[in-house]
Design an enzyme around this catalytic site. Structure first.
Site, PDB file in Angstrom:
ATOM      1  N   ASP A  21      -5.844   0.047   7.190  1.00  0.00           N
ATOM      2  CA  ASP A  21      -5.312   1.289   6.752  1.00  0.00           C
ATOM      3  C   ASP A  21      -6.352   2.183   6.097  1.00  0.00           C
ATOM      4  OD1 ASP A  21      -3.827   3.313   6.248  1.00  0.00           O
ATOM      5  OD2 ASP A  21      -2.175   2.575   5.229  1.00  0.00           O
TER       6      ASP A  21
HETATM    7  C1  BGC Z   1      -1.255   5.837   6.198  1.00  0.00           C
HETATM    8  C2  BGC Z   1      -1.033   5.324   7.494  1.00  0.00           C
HETATM    9  C3  BGC Z   1      -1.724   6.348   8.359  1.00  0.00           C
HETATM   10  C4  BGC Z   1      -3.337   6.615   7.789  1.00  0.00           C
HETATM   11  C5  BGC Z   1      -3.750   7.708   8.752  1.00  0.00           C
HETATM   12  C6  BGC Z   1      -2.534   6.024   5.599  1.00  0.00           C
HETATM   13  O1  BGC Z   1      -2.601   6.837   4.386  1.00  0.00           O
HETATM   14  O2  BGC Z   1      -0.669   4.712   5.249  1.00  0.00           O
HETATM   15  O3  BGC Z   1       0.020   5.279   8.088  1.00  0.00           O
HETATM   16  O4  BGC Z   1      -1.917   6.003   9.779  1.00  0.00           O
HETATM   17  O5  BGC Z   1      -3.109   6.970   6.523  1.00  0.00           O
HETATM   18  O6  BGC Z   1      -3.483   9.110   8.561  1.00  0.00           O
END
Ligand code: BGC
Length: 737
Positions: free
Chosen positions: A265
């Site tokens: 993530d």
């Molecule tokens: C979120 C993800 C997301 C990523 C990119 C993160 O903060 O938890 O679900 O895909 O950001 O935007």
């Protein structure tokens, strides 16, 4: 900057031309689309330098990995999902350069349809749009379980039941990947609250992981062949998810046989060597973007970190042997394998085309919006609104004149064209047959400071009461907004902005008051549910919110959604209550497998509305439950059949739900667990035979001692019903030794 460089080299360039001019590898086996994927991967891997391999391991920009032009290796070009394509520009705020796509209904809406075919079509439409932008990877679906009713991302995911979530995850991923786009199930694992999501340590049993939190991931891996799994921000049992060998290597890669890539993530990694050894394959975002992000105050406030797989950190530990080269090869092999499987080497990804928000895609969004809405209460058949009987309608509330398409955060989609609000939808449908009045009634938190003072609030409510008094029916559009329900924050269980007071006042003024909710999960309705005859849960239905709500209210469509989450009467009834928000950044999942209805059933607590509940303008009768065989040998399925009849006067859909109970077991097991379902559309008076299969997996529990699934011999009760608390038929079979 970096983004521009990559785009110039790879973007609209014809891949094959780039290949032959860049490396002279025209006849290389890896370029031959007819050879098996494994052979192509090995051939290409053999041509790569260590530096190139390491280069592929982390992002180049915020949403892209680095391409390797010398060998014609493309970049992974990601987009956020899962409610549609969120197009990111290199700018991390996502505002500059973002443009419109189709805003599909939220994940919780899709789960509420109980219609995997439709969810697959949604996934397909989203995949098409990813391709239309010349991108190749979608960061969705979100498959974390709704353990906590306040979870700020409940709207993105598929509710509280692992079986329902699994069916939706598989359908969605198949749809996306059928278009040659890499799907990503996220966030692995036990990422069930936003409060301190980047810091909390989730203490959870292996049984709960395998029975509740893992199944949707496992199904996406084993049944849909998902290309990517995103690790979560939190720790599980003391170890960060991004460097958790148990989660990433033992369970995901070894037990489940996952061949795809694990992506971190965003800004969630904590160290280089541990992460490498644990099984993380691609770190996001890239170092340059991360540097930009670090300047943003939210970076430290919300506990982001990251930046551990960049070449300057990774190369030294590979060179000094702390991270074996074979490990790097395994990771690169996975990335390349996913790229080959998705066709990235064999096609020309083009610049933006005009296939975004096509009439077909809009139709999927609209059908899904309609199918997702759940009619929770309809006393005295206040709904549907019938011309003649109803002449004047008071439309009230902070969500009436605004289209609440989705919740807030990374899943936010900007619709291509401005979507009609519920008020627009109602006016359009009502034409001149009805008189439509509108007042705000109360202003949504954070949206109009002037109207949020006590005096202004009282005046707004007064206006609403006056309109309701002189109307035949009052429809209040209540709920949340992208600011009051969003990623990074858990939300309140009570409606924000004093909406409960508005509902009570209007209901007192007009006995035909209908409440329509926009929420991503359960809401406490206890203060007013006794005073209002009708309640429709609309979730976040995407861009079709206006016409879809109107279709249900006026009866052009018959509601058929069913709750994928339990609506509780009070917060203290929740299984998460005792352990939220946790102490010292530790959250104990002390309820174990008793999440959602499993808890309410075990403790015999009456919910406000049970899991699986949802009314129709028609009625359905169940009969003739048959189980074959009645004595089943281990490893064999039981075939279940029953008849459903539409006993009402309108065409409608019913979701037949099959729950299973292990009558006697050596371990504690739930009163019922959803193991199969089918949505059937029936004409008035029509009967349909429904056949469903309960395989060996449906009978098993996760045995922590054996580290395996076990189905114990003995009696099992099959419960067929219209909701988890409306069981219509029961039958027993025996699993023999
Ligand atoms: C979120 C993800 C997301 C990523 C990119 C993160 O903060 O938890 O679900 O895909 O950001 O935007």
């Amino acid at each position: 900057m970096e983004f521009d460089r990559v785009v110039t080299c790879m973007g609209a360039v014809v891949m094959l031309a780039a290949l032959s001019s860049c490396g002279g590898m025209g006849a290389a086996p890896y370029r031959n689309a007819k050879l098996p994927m494994e052979q192509r991967v090995e051939d290409l891997l053999g041509r790569m330098t260590l530096e190139e391999k390491v280069d592929m391991r982390s992002g180049g920009t915020w949403m892209d990995t680095r391409a390797i032009p010398r060998l014609g290796i493309p970049a992974l070009k990601m987009n956020d999902g899962p409610l549609g394509v969120r197009y990111w520009s290199p700018d991390i705020s996502g505002t500059k350069g973002s443009f419109g796509t189709t805003a599909f209904p939220s994940g919780i809406s899709m789960a509420a349809t109980w219609d995997p075919d439709l969810v697959q079509r949604e996934g397909q439409a989203i995949g098409q749009q990813v391709r239309a932008f010349g991108r190749n990877m979608l960061l969705g679906p979100t498959v974390n379980i709704a353990r906590l009713p306040q979870w700020g991302r409940n709207f993105e995911a598929y509710g509280e039941d692992p079986y329902l979530a699994s069916r939706m995850a598989v359908a969605y991923v198949k749809g996306v990947q059928g278009e040659g786009v890499i799907g990503t199930v996220k966030h692995f694992a036990a990422n069930n609250q936003e409060f301190e999501r980047t810091r909390v340590d989730v203490k959870v049993s292996e049984r709960a992981l395998h029975e509740i939190y893992f199944p949707a991931f496992k199904a996406a891996v084993q049944e849909a062949g998902v290309g990517a799994v995103m690790s979560a921000y939190n720790k599980v049992n003391g170890v960060w998810c991004a460097e958790n060998p148990h989660l990433l290597t033992e369970v995901l890669k070894k037990q489940w046989g996952f061949k795809g890539l694990v992506v971190s993530d965003w800004a969630s990694t904590h160290s280089t060597v541990a992460m490498e050894r644990a099984g993380l394959d691609v770190e996001m975002p890239g170092a340059e973007s991360l540097k930009e992000f670090q300047k943003d105050p939210i970076y430290s406030r919300f506990g982001f970190i990251g930046g551990f797989a960049s070449p300057d950190k990774l190369l030294p530990v590979v060179r000094d042997g702390q991270v074996p080269q074979s490990l790097i090869d395994d990771k690169v092999r996975r990335v390349l394998g996913v790229m080959f499987t998705s066709g990235l080497f064999d096609r020309q990804d083009t610049a933006p085309t005009n296939t975004v928000d096509t009439p077909e895609q809009q139709a999927v969004a609209r059908q899904a919006a309609i199918e997702s809405m759940v009619l929770l209460k309809n006393a005295g058949n206040v709904l549907p609104l019938v011309a003649g009987k109803v002449r004047s309608i008071a439309v009230i509330g902070p969500n009436a004149a605004v289209a609440r398409t989705g919740g807030g955060g990374s899943s936010r989609v900007t619709p291509k064209s401005s979507p009609p609000s519920p008020l627009d939808g109602i006016k359009e449908r009502a034409g001149s047959q009805y008189q439509i009045g509108y007042v705000l009634g109360c202003s949504m938190e954070g949206e109009d400071k002037v109207k949020e003072t006590a005096t202004a609030r009282a005046a707004l409510i007064q206006e609403a009461v006056a309109l309701a008094q002189k109307s035949d029916v009052a429809v209040i559009f209540a709920g949340y907004s992208p600011d009051t329900e969003q990623e990074m924050y858990d939300r309140n269980l009570e409606l924000p902005a004093g909406q409960d007071d508005l509902i009570l006042a209007v209901a007192k003024a007009n006995k035909n008051t209908v409440v329509v909710l926009n929420s991503g999960g359960p809401v406490l309705v206890g203060r007013w549910i006794g005073q209002v005859p009708a309640l429709l849960e609309a979730w976040y239905p995407g861009q079709a919110v206006g016409p879809a709500v109107a279709a249900i209210l006026f009866g052009d469509a018959n509601p058929s959604g069913k709750l994928p989450v339990t609506f509780l009467q009070r917060w203290t009834d929740s299984p998460a209550y005792a352990n939220y928000p946790g102490k010292n950044l530790t959250v104990e999942y002390a309820e174990g497998i008793y999440v959602g209805y499993r808890h309410f059933d075990k403790k015999n607590i009456a919910p406000a509305f049970p899991f699986g509940h949802g009314l129709s303008y028609s009625t359905f009768a169940y009969s003739d439950l048959q189980l074959k065989p009645r004595k089943v040998a281990a490893g064999q399925p039981v075939e279940v059949s029953l008849n459903v009849r539409n006993t009402g006067s309108r065409e409608g859909a019913e979701v037949v739900q099959l729950y299973l109970r292990d009558v006697k077991s050596s371990v504690d097991r739930p009163v019922r667990e959803l193991k199969a379902f089918r949505r059937v559309v029936l004409k008035p008076g029509e009967t349909q035979a429904v056949s469903l299969s309960l395989g060996p997996a449906a009978m098993a529990f996760y045995d922590e001692g054996k580290k395996d699934w076990v189905a114990e011999p003995g009696a099992f009760e099959v419960q067929a019903g219209s909701s988890s608390r409306d069981i219509r038929l029961r039958g027993v079979f025996e699993l023999t030794k």
